[in-house]
Motif scaffolding. Structure first.
Motif, mmCIF file in Angstrom:
data_model
loop_
_atom_site.group_PDB
_atom_site.id
_atom_site.type_symbol
_atom_site.label_atom_id
_atom_site.label_comp_id
_atom_site.label_asym_id
_atom_site.label_seq_id
_atom_site.Cartn_x
_atom_site.Cartn_y
_atom_site.Cartn_z
ATOM 1 N N ILE A 9 0.841 -1.205 0.000
ATOM 2 C CA ILE A 9 0.000 0.000 0.000
ATOM 3 C C ILE A 9 0.875 1.254 0.000
ATOM 4 C CG2 ILE A 9 -1.639 1.346 1.399
ATOM 5 C CD1 ILE A 9 -2.874 -1.423 2.249
ATOM 6 N N SER A 31 -7.014 1.631 -4.392
ATOM 7 C CA SER A 31 -7.564 0.277 -4.454
ATOM 8 C C SER A 31 -7.486 -0.283 -5.868
ATOM 9 C CB SER A 31 -9.001 0.238 -3.922
ATOM 10 O OG SER A 31 -9.895 0.854 -4.821
ATOM 11 N N ILE A 41 -8.176 -1.802 2.160
ATOM 12 C CA ILE A 41 -7.133 -0.811 2.471
ATOM 13 C C ILE A 41 -7.346 -0.263 3.879
ATOM 14 C CG2 ILE A 41 -6.225 1.487 1.900
ATOM 15 C CD1 ILE A 41 -6.709 0.708 -1.069
#
Length: 191
Positions: A9, A31, A41
């Motif tokens: 991420i 995403s 997330i």
């Protein structure tokens, strides 16, 4: 310690900010970039601010570790300055997208926690460089110059060079140009 997914991420976030700017850094875009749902997330980070804070914390930690390791080694002041900036240029050369985040403090203005993190990184570096500069035999004309001014003489051009390199799609050797820049500034201020 970040999980593998959190690292993914963070990496994707830095890439998005680099390509689309802070306006394009949305959880929706993130995403899509990673190929997981928005709620997934949020299971790893509660907000975009937390993601950005994690990016800044990682950079601050890298800088702090560098300073701790180098403080144990006794080198002449000029060599310590050269090595410090070599480390910075190496980090940027290896991670060009970081420049978009680290030097984009204006995007953090409305987030006091993020502004504080950027300020902490800056203060750590300024404190270390100030201590080193105070050991240098300055040219007579600069002996009464505040150390803070001399510190700015390093960080301003470094920031400009890094941004120029990034805006020119990394087409020149940042490490080489950075070394030349730092050598020139050292020659300008010292005997």
């Amino acid at each position: 310690m970040l999980s593998e997914r959190q690292e993914q991420i963070i990496s994707a976030s830095i890439g998005l900010i680099d390509r689309l700017g802070i306006q394009g850094f949305t959880i929706k875009n993130l995403s899509k970039e990673i190929g997981i749902s928005e709620p997934a997330i949020y299971r790893h980070f509660v907000s975009k601010v937390e993601i950005l804070a994690t990016i800044l914390d990682g950079f601050r930690q890298r800088v702090s570790i560098y300073h701790e390791e180098k403080s144990a080694v006794q080198l002449p002041a000029q060599e310590r300055i050269e090595q410090f900036f070599k480390m910075i240029f190496n980090v940027f050369a290896d991670n060009p997208t970081l420049i978009s985040v680290i030097f984009a403090e204006e995007i953090f203005r409305n987030e006091p926690a993020l502004s504080q993190k950027v300020m902490e990184i800056q203060q750590i570096n300024e404190k270390e460089l100030s201590a080193i500069i105070s050991e240098i035999a300055l040219k007579e004309e600069l002996k009464d110059t505040p150390v803070e001014t001399l510190v700015m003489m390093f960080f301003g051009p470094v920031r400009l060079l890094a941004r120029k390199w990034k805006m020119q799609d990394c087409r020149f050797d940042l490490r080489k140009e950075g070394d030349q820049l730092i050598q020139t500034i050292i020659k300008m201020i010292s005997l």
